[in-house]
Design a protein around this motif. Sequence first.
Motif, PDB file in Angstrom:
ATOM      1  N   VAL A 154      -5.627  -3.872  -3.866  1.00 41.47           N
ATOM      2  CA  VAL A 154      -6.895  -3.907  -3.134  1.00 41.47           C
ATOM      3  C   VAL A 154      -6.748  -3.139  -1.823  1.00 41.47           C
ATOM      4  CG1 VAL A 154      -8.546  -5.400  -1.935  1.00 41.47           C
ATOM      5  CG2 VAL A 154      -7.739  -6.008  -4.229  1.00 41.47           C
ATOM      6  N   SER A 155      -5.662  -3.357  -1.127  1.00 42.15           N
ATOM      7  CA  SER A 155      -5.406  -2.654   0.129  1.00 42.15           C
ATOM      8  C   SER A 155      -5.297  -1.150  -0.096  1.00 42.15           C
ATOM      9  CB  SER A 155      -4.120  -3.200   0.765  1.00 42.15           C
ATOM     10  OG  SER A 155      -3.826  -2.480   1.938  1.00 42.15           O
ATOM     11  N   GLU A 156      -4.537  -0.739  -1.112  1.00 40.25           N
ATOM     12  CA  GLU A 156      -4.363   0.687  -1.403  1.00 40.25           C
ATOM     13  C   GLU A 156      -5.649   1.345  -1.891  1.00 40.25           C
ATOM     14  OE1 GLU A 156      -1.024   1.403  -3.997  1.00 40.25           O
ATOM     15  OE2 GLU A 156       0.348   0.310  -2.662  1.00 40.25           O
ATOM     16  N   SER A 157      -6.593   0.558  -2.385  1.00 42.90           N
ATOM     17  CA  SER A 157      -7.863   1.116  -2.859  1.00 42.90           C
ATOM     18  C   SER A 157      -8.831   1.385  -1.710  1.00 42.90           C
ATOM     19  CB  SER A 157      -8.514   0.176  -3.876  1.00 42.90           C
ATOM     20  OG  SER A 157      -9.063  -0.958  -3.231  1.00 42.90           O
ATOM     21  N   GLY A 158      -8.455   0.956  -0.506  1.00 43.32           N
ATOM     22  CA  GLY A 158      -9.306   1.200   0.648  1.00 43.32           C
ATOM     23  C   GLY A 158     -10.183   0.017   1.033  1.00 43.32           C
ATOM     24  N   CYS A 159      -9.796  -1.178   0.597  1.00 41.13           N
ATOM     25  CA  CYS A 159     -10.571  -2.379   0.899  1.00 41.13           C
ATOM     26  C   CYS A 159      -9.723  -3.376   1.678  1.00 41.13           C
ATOM     27  CB  CYS A 159     -11.054  -3.054  -0.383  1.00 41.13           C
ATOM     28  SG  CYS A 159     -12.254  -2.088  -1.316  1.00 41.13           S
ATOM     29  N   GLU A 160     -10.403  -4.232   2.397  1.00 35.50           N
ATOM     30  CA  GLU A 160      -9.742  -5.322   3.124  1.00 35.50           C
ATOM     31  C   GLU A 160     -10.212  -6.647   2.528  1.00 35.50           C
ATOM     32  OE1 GLU A 160      -9.671  -7.339   7.570  1.00 35.50           O
ATOM     33  OE2 GLU A 160     -10.429  -5.298   7.324  1.00 35.50           O
ATOM     34  N   ILE A 161      -9.259  -7.470   2.131  1.00 33.61           N
ATOM     35  CA  ILE A 161      -9.601  -8.768   1.539  1.00 33.61           C
ATOM     36  C   ILE A 161     -10.136  -9.690   2.620  1.00 33.61           C
ATOM     37  CG2 ILE A 161      -8.694 -10.832   0.393  1.00 33.61           C
ATOM     38  CD1 ILE A 161      -6.711  -9.005  -1.066  1.00 33.61           C
ATOM     39  N   GLN A 162     -11.298 -10.268   2.368  1.00 32.82           N
ATOM     40  CA  GLN A 162     -11.895 -11.236   3.280  1.00 32.82           C
ATOM     41  C   GLN A 162     -11.640 -12.662   2.812  1.00 32.82           C
ATOM     42  OE1 GLN A 162     -15.936  -9.649   3.296  1.00 32.82           O
ATOM     43  NE2 GLN A 162     -15.515  -8.666   5.258  1.00 32.82           N
ATOM     44  N   GLU A 163     -11.635 -12.860   1.496  1.00 34.46           N
ATOM     45  CA  GLU A 163     -11.327 -14.179   0.926  1.00 34.46           C
ATOM     46  C   GLU A 163     -10.531 -13.984  -0.353  1.00 34.46           C
ATOM     47  OE1 GLU A 163     -14.370 -17.207   0.638  1.00 34.46           O
ATOM     48  OE2 GLU A 163     -15.699 -15.990   1.889  1.00 34.46           O
ATOM     49  N   PHE A 164      -9.549 -14.845  -0.580  1.00 33.03           N
ATOM     50  CA  PHE A 164      -8.761 -14.829  -1.819  1.00 33.03           C
ATOM     51  C   PHE A 164      -8.499 -16.274  -2.185  1.00 33.03           C
ATOM     52  CE2 PHE A 164      -6.020 -12.216  -4.600  1.00 33.03           C
ATOM     53  CZ  PHE A 164      -5.383 -13.217  -5.294  1.00 33.03           C
ATOM     54  N   MET A 165      -8.972 -16.689  -3.358  1.00 26.60           N
ATOM     55  CA  MET A 165      -8.784 -18.064  -3.798  1.00 26.60           C
ATOM     56  C   MET A 165      -8.180 -18.081  -5.187  1.00 26.60           C
ATOM     57  SD  MET A 165     -12.437 -19.583  -2.522  1.00 26.60           S
ATOM     58  CE  MET A 165     -13.315 -18.105  -2.982  1.00 26.60           C
ATOM     59  N   THR A 166      -7.289 -19.024  -5.434  1.00 27.86           N
ATOM     60  CA  THR A 166      -6.745 -19.219  -6.778  1.00 27.86           C
ATOM     61  C   THR A 166      -7.178 -20.583  -7.289  1.00 27.86           C
ATOM     62  OG1 THR A 166      -4.661 -20.069  -5.891  1.00 27.86           O
ATOM     63  CG2 THR A 166      -4.740 -17.720  -6.421  1.00 27.86           C
ATOM     64  N   PHE A 167      -7.259 -20.680  -8.613  1.00 26.80           N
ATOM     65  CA  PHE A 167      -7.711 -21.904  -9.264  1.00 26.80           C
ATOM     66  C   PHE A 167      -6.754 -22.216 -10.401  1.00 26.80           C
ATOM     67  CE2 PHE A 167     -11.142 -19.504  -7.492  1.00 26.80           C
ATOM     68  CZ  PHE A 167     -11.777 -20.424  -6.685  1.00 26.80           C
ATOM     69  N   THR A 168      -6.261 -23.433 -10.429  1.00 30.73           N
ATOM     70  CA  THR A 168      -5.238 -23.798 -11.417  1.00 30.73           C
ATOM     71  C   THR A 168      -5.704 -24.846 -12.412  1.00 30.73           C
ATOM     72  OG1 THR A 168      -4.342 -25.447  -9.902  1.00 30.73           O
ATOM     73  CG2 THR A 168      -3.354 -23.248  -9.835  1.00 30.73           C
ATOM     74  N   ASP A 169      -6.977 -25.135 -12.421  1.00 23.54           N
ATOM     75  CA  ASP A 169      -7.465 -26.195 -13.311  1.00 23.54           C
ATOM     76  C   ASP A 169      -8.113 -25.654 -14.580  1.00 23.54           C
ATOM     77  OD1 ASP A 169      -9.644 -25.139 -12.026  1.00 23.54           O
ATOM     78  OD2 ASP A 169     -10.606 -27.058 -11.632  1.00 23.54           O
ATOM     79  N   LEU A 170      -7.684 -24.473 -15.030  1.00 21.17           N
ATOM     80  CA  LEU A 170      -8.234 -23.899 -16.253  1.00 21.17           C
ATOM     81  C   LEU A 170      -7.719 -24.661 -17.462  1.00 21.17           C
ATOM     82  CD1 LEU A 170      -7.704 -20.123 -15.441  1.00 21.17           C
ATOM     83  CD2 LEU A 170      -9.690 -21.546 -14.966  1.00 21.17           C
ATOM     84  N   LEU A 185     -11.655 -12.956  -5.484  1.00 17.41           N
ATOM     85  CA  LEU A 185     -11.502 -12.377  -4.162  1.00 17.41           C
ATOM     86  C   LEU A 185     -12.767 -11.652  -3.759  1.00 17.41           C
ATOM     87  CD1 LEU A 185     -11.034  -9.020  -3.986  1.00 17.41           C
ATOM     88  CD2 LEU A 185      -8.860  -9.640  -4.972  1.00 17.41           C
ATOM     89  N   LEU A 186     -12.964 -11.615  -2.463  1.00 19.56           N
ATOM     90  CA  LEU A 186     -14.048 -10.867  -1.848  1.00 19.56           C
ATOM     91  C   LEU A 186     -13.387  -9.901  -0.878  1.00 19.56           C
ATOM     92  CD1 LEU A 186     -17.054 -10.338  -0.997  1.00 19.56           C
ATOM     93  CD2 LEU A 186     -16.755 -12.191   0.668  1.00 19.56           C
ATOM     94  N   ALA A 187     -13.680  -8.603  -1.024  1.00 19.82           N
ATOM     95  CA  ALA A 187     -13.098  -7.585  -0.151  1.00 19.82           C
ATOM     96  C   ALA A 187     -14.207  -6.669   0.328  1.00 19.82           C
ATOM     97  CB  ALA A 187     -12.036  -6.788  -0.900  1.00 19.82           C
ATOM     98  N   ARG A 188     -13.947  -6.019   1.449  1.00 17.45           N
ATOM     99  CA  ARG A 188     -14.900  -5.077   2.020  1.00 17.45           C
ATOM    100  C   ARG A 188     -14.252  -3.703   2.092  1.00 17.45           C
ATOM    101  NH1 ARG A 188     -19.347  -6.068   6.131  1.00 17.45           N
ATOM    102  NH2 ARG A 188     -19.927  -3.960   6.704  1.00 17.45           N
ATOM    103  N   LYS A 189     -14.989  -2.677   1.634  1.00 15.76           N
ATOM    104  CA  LYS A 189     -14.453  -1.317   1.654  1.00 15.76           C
ATOM    105  C   LYS A 189     -14.525  -0.764   3.081  1.00 15.76           C
ATOM    106  CE  LYS A 189     -14.877   3.200  -0.562  1.00 15.76           C
ATOM    107  NZ  LYS A 189     -15.601   3.968  -1.589  1.00 15.76           N
ATOM    108  N   HIS A 190     -13.434  -0.107   3.498  1.00 17.83           N
ATOM    109  CA  HIS A 190     -13.380   0.508   4.846  1.00 17.83           C
ATOM    110  C   HIS A 190     -14.397   1.617   4.967  1.00 17.83           C
ATOM    111  CE1 HIS A 190      -9.734  -1.683   5.746  1.00 17.83           C
ATOM    112  NE2 HIS A 190      -9.217  -1.239   4.617  1.00 17.83           N
TER     113      HIS A 190
END
Length: 190
Positions: A154-170, A185-190
């Motif tokens: 995500v970083s190398e693609s030119g975006c900054e992560i604003q939120e990253f959540m994992t879920f383990t109850d699948l 995840l929610l990211a914003r492009k520079h």
Amino acid sequence: MQNGHRPAIRPLRSLWPTTGYQVDKVALASQKVGHPCCILTTSKEAVFKDRSTEEEKAEKIRRKVSFMKCDVTKSNPLEPNSLPLADCVIIAGCLICASKNDEEFKTVLKNVVSLIRPGGHLIINDYLGASYYLVGEAKFSVLSLDENIVREAVSESGCEIQEFMTFTDLQFQEEVFNSNVSFCLLARKH
């Protein structure tokens, strides 16, 4: 790490009301293995000014939905079509299917991000640690991602992560899909 499904929807719900975007065009695209990728282009027309009923709003969206083939392995995933740069791209469960290794994952993510305008958003919902899934008797390989590779890509693609959540109850049966961790995840492009 957070559990449950409710928080995963928060970035989606909070994105449009705070930015004031109204969907003008939604292109639901299916990359070569048939998994959905959603590309949204929007105008700055405020949603809260739309006094339509729920049924009228649904009909407006239905009139603006189109289906296009999408191949995220191409530098223009929508080739031969094109759209204006999108305010938001939502990807759900497809990039691990389109990538054979970490470098391919980074490349396909850059291809998708090229469809987003500067300041626009990227939302990804996918799985960590998976290696296959079954459809009937057919077994399909997928890229086994870890959180560090996702963050790096995500970083190398030119975006900054604003939120990253994992879920383990699948609750997948191991015989059908061998992952029990998803991420959003929610990211914003520079």
